[in-house]
Design a protein around this motif. Structure first.
Motif, PDB file in Angstrom:
ATOM      1  N   UNK A 172     -38.863  14.206 -84.671  1.00 55.37           N
ATOM      2  CA  UNK A 172     -37.824  13.928 -83.660  1.00 55.37           C
ATOM      3  C   UNK A 172     -38.379  14.081 -82.256  1.00 55.37           C
ATOM      4  N   UNK A 173     -39.683  13.845 -82.116  1.00 53.42           N
ATOM      5  CA  UNK A 173     -40.344  14.092 -80.838  1.00 53.42           C
ATOM      6  C   UNK A 173     -40.275  12.950 -79.831  1.00 53.42           C
ATOM      7  N   UNK A 174     -39.618  11.844 -80.206  1.00 47.92           N
ATOM      8  CA  UNK A 174     -39.526  10.722 -79.257  1.00 47.92           C
ATOM      9  C   UNK A 174     -38.117  10.613 -78.672  1.00 47.92           C
ATOM     10  N   UNK A 175     -38.059  10.309 -77.397  1.00 47.87           N
ATOM     11  CA  UNK A 175     -36.768   9.997 -76.757  1.00 47.87           C
ATOM     12  C   UNK A 175     -36.307   8.638 -77.285  1.00 47.87           C
ATOM     13  N   UNK A 176     -37.263   7.746 -77.446  1.00 45.54           N
ATOM     14  CA  UNK A 176     -37.031   6.449 -78.083  1.00 45.54           C
ATOM     15  C   UNK A 176     -38.378   5.978 -78.595  1.00 45.54           C
ATOM     16  N   UNK A 177     -38.335   5.126 -79.596  1.00 46.08           N
ATOM     17  CA  UNK A 177     -39.574   4.478 -80.015  1.00 46.08           C
ATOM     18  C   UNK A 177     -39.213   3.121 -80.573  1.00 46.08           C
ATOM     19  N   UNK A 178     -40.152   2.198 -80.500  1.00 39.43           N
ATOM     20  CA  UNK A 178     -39.852   0.834 -80.931  1.00 39.43           C
ATOM     21  C   UNK A 178     -41.134   0.160 -81.360  1.00 39.43           C
ATOM     22  N   UNK A 179     -40.944  -0.866 -82.192  1.00 36.96           N
ATOM     23  CA  UNK A 179     -42.095  -1.705 -82.514  1.00 36.96           C
ATOM     24  C   UNK A 179     -42.055  -2.876 -81.545  1.00 36.96           C
ATOM     25  N   UNK A 180     -43.123  -3.056 -80.791  1.00 36.34           N
ATOM     26  CA  UNK A 180     -43.197  -4.160 -79.846  1.00 36.34           C
ATOM     27  C   UNK A 180     -44.368  -5.028 -80.297  1.00 36.34           C
ATOM     28  N   UNK A 181     -44.069  -6.280 -80.603  1.00 38.67           N
ATOM     29  CA  UNK A 181     -45.065  -7.133 -81.231  1.00 38.67           C
ATOM     30  C   UNK A 181     -45.615  -6.381 -82.454  1.00 38.67           C
ATOM     31  N   UNK A 182     -46.920  -6.260 -82.620  1.00 35.10           N
ATOM     32  CA  UNK A 182     -47.381  -5.639 -83.873  1.00 35.10           C
ATOM     33  C   UNK A 182     -47.585  -4.127 -83.769  1.00 35.10           C
ATOM     34  N   UNK A 183     -47.263  -3.565 -82.631  1.00 42.79           N
ATOM     35  CA  UNK A 183     -47.611  -2.161 -82.435  1.00 42.79           C
ATOM     36  C   UNK A 183     -46.399  -1.279 -82.180  1.00 42.79           C
ATOM     37  N   UNK A 184     -46.601   0.027 -82.385  1.00 45.04           N
ATOM     38  CA  UNK A 184     -45.522   0.978 -82.123  1.00 45.04           C
ATOM     39  C   UNK A 184     -45.751   1.646 -80.777  1.00 45.04           C
ATOM     40  N   UNK A 185     -44.654   1.861 -80.067  1.00 45.13           N
ATOM     41  CA  UNK A 185     -44.682   2.506 -78.754  1.00 45.13           C
ATOM     42  C   UNK A 185     -43.555   3.523 -78.730  1.00 45.13           C
ATOM     43  N   UNK A 186     -43.760   4.641 -78.069  1.00 48.29           N
ATOM     44  CA  UNK A 186     -42.681   5.608 -77.981  1.00 48.29           C
ATOM     45  C   UNK A 186     -42.822   6.482 -76.755  1.00 48.29           C
TER      46      UNK A 186
END
Ligand code: 5GP
Length: 209
Positions: A73-87
């Protein structure tokens, strides 16, 4: 999230890829006080591009490390953008806001919408490119993406622009200096809201009487 103790402001800057969010933010940060405003460093599973520095541009991590933080639960938000994950790592954002320091997030639209759910007090700014022609030129000119990726990014833009009404402000990035100045004005305006200043000012008046 209990946000009552958080006195800094969270500015979420997003918009289509190539709209120039990064350049505007770089411009903003060069003449802002680091004791008052910081830029959040995201975590990503994407490989570093030439010149990108770990811990500065992003925290570059493996998919396993990324997943471990998702599970904690360490991300405020995270998302998959194109082929990669960002958070956005949550702890530094909360710590800065609690210390009264403003935080800027430069994230994609899915991420911004997720932050709006969990942190509606944030200020949401949408950066638009001046035109689709200019956007194509910018993404192509970066020279870091393959033609397939460029086409995929461009086709996503119109879908993304449909979310603009979820935002508080929009800034067209025709010229960086002008766009950065508009974002700065938004920040100043947000710090001039009646809710923020009114009690402190009135108390000071009372002491003077
Ligand atoms: P790039 O790979 O070009 O650095 O970034 C691709 C997209 O991911 C950009 O739209 C950027 O704003 C977005 N992005 C960067 N960091 C984050 C993050 O922490 N969360 C989300 N949701 N998007 C991010």
């Amino acid at each position: 999230m209990d946000t009552r103790q958080l006195t800094g402001k969270l500015f979420v800057i997003s918009g289509p890829s190539g709209a120039g969010k990064g350049t505007i933010i770089k411009r903003l940060m060069t003449d802002s006080d680091p004791d008052r405003i910081v830029l959040s460093t995201s975590m990503t599973t994407r490989a570093p591009r030439e010149g990108e520095v770990d811990g500065v541009s992003y925290y570059f991590v493996s998919m396993e490390e990324f997943q471990a933080l998702v599970e904690e639960g360490g991300f405020l938000e995270h998302a998959q953008v194109y082929q990669n994950c960002y958070g956005t790592p949550k702890a530094p954002v909360i710590e800065n806001l609690a210390r009264g320091i403003d935080v800027i997030l430069e994230i994609d639209i899915q991420g911004a919408l997720a932050v709006k759910e969990s942190y509606p007090e944030g200020i949401f700014i949408f950066i638009l490119p001046p035109s689709m022609t200019e956007l194509r030129k910018r993404i192509t000119g970066r020279g870091t993406e393959s033609p397939e990726i460029i086409d995929m990014r461009l086709s996503k833009v119109m879908q993304e622009v449909a979310y603009i009404e979820e935002y508080d402000y929009c800034v067209v990035n025709g010229e960086v200096e002008e766009a950065a100045s508009r974002v700065r004005s938004i920040m100043t305006a947000e710090h001039s809201r009646v809710t923020e200043n009114v009690h402190e000012i009135i108390d000071r008046y009372k002491e003077e009487i």
